[in-house]
Design an enzyme around this catalytic site. Structure first.
Site, PDB file in Angstrom:
ATOM      1  N   ASP A 139       0.924 -12.529  -0.941  1.00 42.70           N
ATOM      2  CA  ASP A 139       2.029 -11.507  -1.346  1.00 42.70           C
ATOM      3  C   ASP A 139       3.375 -12.125  -1.060  1.00 42.70           C
ATOM      4  O   ASP A 139       3.594 -12.469   0.035  1.00 42.70           O
ATOM      5  CB  ASP A 139       1.678 -10.101  -0.828  1.00 42.70           C
ATOM      6  CG  ASP A 139       2.530  -9.020  -1.256  1.00 42.70           C
ATOM      7  OD1 ASP A 139       3.476  -9.260  -1.938  1.00 42.70           O
ATOM      8  OD2 ASP A 139       2.226  -7.933  -1.005  1.00 42.70           O
ATOM      9  N   GLU A 157      11.416 -15.745 -12.047  1.00 45.35           N
ATOM     10  CA  GLU A 157      10.789 -14.742 -12.760  1.00 45.35           C
ATOM     11  C   GLU A 157       9.562 -14.217 -12.210  1.00 45.35           C
ATOM     12  O   GLU A 157       8.465 -13.625 -12.725  1.00 45.35           O
ATOM     13  CB  GLU A 157      10.580 -15.279 -14.242  1.00 45.35           C
ATOM     14  CG  GLU A 157      11.716 -15.537 -15.266  1.00 45.35           C
ATOM     15  CD  GLU A 157      11.514 -16.724 -16.195  1.00 45.35           C
ATOM     16  OE1 GLU A 157      10.472 -16.445 -16.870  1.00 45.35           O
ATOM     17  OE2 GLU A 157      12.294 -17.496 -16.351  1.00 45.35           O
ATOM     18  N   HIS A 161       8.646  -8.168 -10.534  1.00 42.42           N
ATOM     19  CA  HIS A 161       6.928  -7.383 -10.405  1.00 42.42           C
ATOM     20  C   HIS A 161       7.150  -6.801  -8.977  1.00 42.42           C
ATOM     21  O   HIS A 161       6.045  -6.173  -8.518  1.00 42.42           O
ATOM     22  CB  HIS A 161       6.105  -8.339 -10.395  1.00 42.42           C
ATOM     23  CG  HIS A 161       6.157  -8.960 -11.779  1.00 42.42           C
ATOM     24  ND1 HIS A 161       5.760  -8.229 -13.037  1.00 42.42           N
ATOM     25  CD2 HIS A 161       6.117 -10.227 -12.262  1.00 42.42           C
ATOM     26  CE1 HIS A 161       5.892  -9.070 -14.030  1.00 42.42           C
ATOM     27  NE2 HIS A 161       5.795  -9.990 -13.705  1.00 42.42           N
TER      28      HIS A 161
END
Length: 304
Positions: A139, A157, A161
């Site tokens: 993570d 990119e 998220h």
């Protein structure tokens, strides 16, 4: 007790979101690899680039080189990066490229075990030894690295998220070595004017609709700059590269709607999952035309 309950609920929600993102990229990365190669990110076009029918993989390589120039990453052998981190590495295209370019050690992290395994396979096939290039499922908000581990951090990119942008930037600061360069390439919503406190309701609705399938969280370049400043980063620079990426999505749309693109989608996602909206490239890639979203590069350095 109430605080502990909220923390637990937050962790559960984060885990669910990370799992959903990983599952989405398990499939999406396979499709993109089929049609563009091992770089899963946007390509860069300038006035000298051949646009009609151009090779999108070459444009993706140009994106990396353009970003390195913008960030003034040194080509001097005595100053070039030695330890590189690729946050949200996909199947490792950028990781391998940067490691080979600088003769550096590079690590990539992704939420997708499928992507990490594919990255390892491609890395072995290209002859990059595991001690030079490696990949982990991790993570971005809780990276498995010691403080000050990397002198170049690359993130393209991925951060859209990530819901907790503050924690994300502070985690980059933690793993960055003194003097390290950080490069972010991302979609941002428009900056607010001095008289605005938030986006317009219709703009917020459009962004919610645009990002709902991939759990995207948008902020502005001004927000990122404020976060960089909160970490005392130096040499903060940014630019709007929307005009440079527009031709890429036009080309990608053609490839995706070709027989090769459709068959790749069916092979990896199945007929039942066929989505015309996906095949036509979601509106996130067009909204920069009205100024709501823009594709930006942001770079900075950690103080020595």
């Amino acid at each position: 007790m109430e605080g502990e309950k909220m923390d637990t609920e937050g962790k559960v929600e984060t885990e669910k979101m990370n799992k959903a993102i990983a599952m989405a990229y398990d499939v999406q990365s396979k499709i993109l690899e089929d049609i563009t190669g091992d770089h899963l990110h946007t390509g860069f076009y300038d006035s000298s680039s051949v646009i009609p029918g151009s090779d999108v993989n070459s444009a993706q390589t140009r994106m990396i080189e353009a970003a390195l120039r913008f960030a003034s990453v040194s080509e001097d052998p005595s100053k070039k990066p030695r330890n590189i981190l690729d946050v949200g590495c996909g199947i490792g295209g950028s990781t391998r490229y940067l490691a080979s370019k600088y003769g550096a050690q590079a690590k990539g992290i992704t939420l997708s075990p499928v992507e990490a395994e594919r990255a390892r396979v491609l890395t072995a096939a290209q002859g990059l030894e595991s001690q030079q290039v490696s990949f982990e499922v991790a993570d971005a908000l809780n990276q498995p690295f010691a403080d000050g581990s990397f002198d170049l951090i690359w993130c393209i990119e991925c951060e859209n998220h990530i819901s907790d942008k503050t924690k994300f930037v502070h985690e980059l600061n933690r793993v960055a070595a003194p003097g390290a360069t950080i490069i972010l390439l991302t979609w941002c919503h428009r900056d607010l004017s001095p008289l605005e406190n938030d986006l317009h309701p219709d703009e917020k609705k459009l962004l919610t609709q645009t990002g709902s399938r991939s759990r995207v969280k948008w902020i502005s370049t001004a927000d990122y700059i404020n976060l960089f400043q909160s970490c005392s980063f130096q040499e903060i620079k940014y630019a709007d590269w929307s005009p440079h990426v527009a031709p890429y999505y036009a080309e990608l749309r053609k490839i995706t709607l070709s027989w090769k693109g459709i068959m790749s989608y069916v092979r990896h996602a199945g007929w039942r999952q066929m989505s015309i909206k996906f095949l036509m490239m979601p509106s996130v890639f067009d909204t920069f035309k009205n100024g709501l979203l823009k594709y930006c590069i942001l770079t900075c350095q950690k103080p020595q």
